[in-house]
Design an enzyme around this catalytic site. Sequence first.
Site, short mmCIF file in Angstrom:
data_model
loop_
_atom_site.label_atom_id
_atom_site.label_comp_id
_atom_site.label_asym_id
_atom_site.label_seq_id
_atom_site.Cartn_x
_atom_site.Cartn_y
_atom_site.Cartn_z
N LYS A 1 0.84 -1.19 0.00
CA LYS A 1 0.00 0.00 0.00
C LYS A 1 0.88 1.25 0.00
O LYS A 1 2.05 1.20 0.39
CB LYS A 1 -0.89 0.03 1.26
CG LYS A 1 -1.84 -1.14 1.41
CD LYS A 1 -2.59 -1.01 2.73
CE LYS A 1 -3.47 -2.23 2.99
NZ LYS A 1 -4.64 -2.25 2.12
N ARG B 1 -9.55 -12.39 2.60
CA ARG B 1 -10.39 -13.50 2.12
C ARG B 1 -9.65 -14.84 2.19
O ARG B 1 -10.29 -15.88 2.27
CB ARG B 1 -10.87 -13.19 0.70
CG ARG B 1 -9.75 -13.02 -0.30
CD ARG B 1 -10.15 -12.16 -1.48
NE ARG B 1 -10.35 -10.77 -1.09
CZ ARG B 1 -10.80 -9.83 -1.91
NH1 ARG B 1 -11.10 -10.12 -3.16
NH2 ARG B 1 -10.97 -8.59 -1.48
#
Length: 236
Positions: free
Chosen positions: A16, A90
């Site tokens: 990020k 996930r």
Amino acid sequence: MLGKGITFDSGGLDIKNAAGMSTMKGDMAGGASVIAAMQAIARLKPKINVTVIVPATENMPSGTAQRPGDVVRAMNGKTIEIDNTDAEGRLVLADAMSYARSVGLNRLVDVATLTGAMSVALGDQCMGAFGNDDEFTQQVVSAANSVGDRAWPLPMFDEYKSQYSSDIADIKNTGGRGAGSITGALIIGEFNDGAPWVHLDIAGMARARGSSGATVKGATGVPVRTLVQLVCDLAG
């Protein structure tokens, strides 16, 4: 109840930017919320069995970090191509779901700061609800709205699944930018083995920019009240 517990999310090798990383110590908000909900449930003692699972880890770059293009195998044997290492929540929830089913849990709610797309879609006033059973999804949404957390159901059409198809594995771990929250939820749903299930994406509501009413600046605790109310409703 399953809660994403990424204790710090740098994005891994798909790192990020600095602004996007500044609040990522809060990527464990889903895990924290289900633990807090269980503390309240233990005090209230509703006549229902409740299990909490928190898959916890960090997502950091290193010499042994997973790489884009890797293929990993989930607990239930399904293979997943790593399309982006920043789609890690996930992956841990896939194993948590598989474990939950392996021990006989048959009604599942997972909570996660899963996608930035959720904040784009609903801002910071509402969490997204995704499920495979309309009645159970509505129970969760009703519980949320009754305690002021607010939830809104989003579609889970099978046609979205083509976005995360893979040439080298059963699925990829991302479905691209379009409908990112929906494809993220559907990827988690690949591991529920047919059980009634609801995914709550709390990315927009996990942190408040300022204080207002009962909400103080910083971590909000959403959806603790929702989960407690849901359990009490199911217990009758």
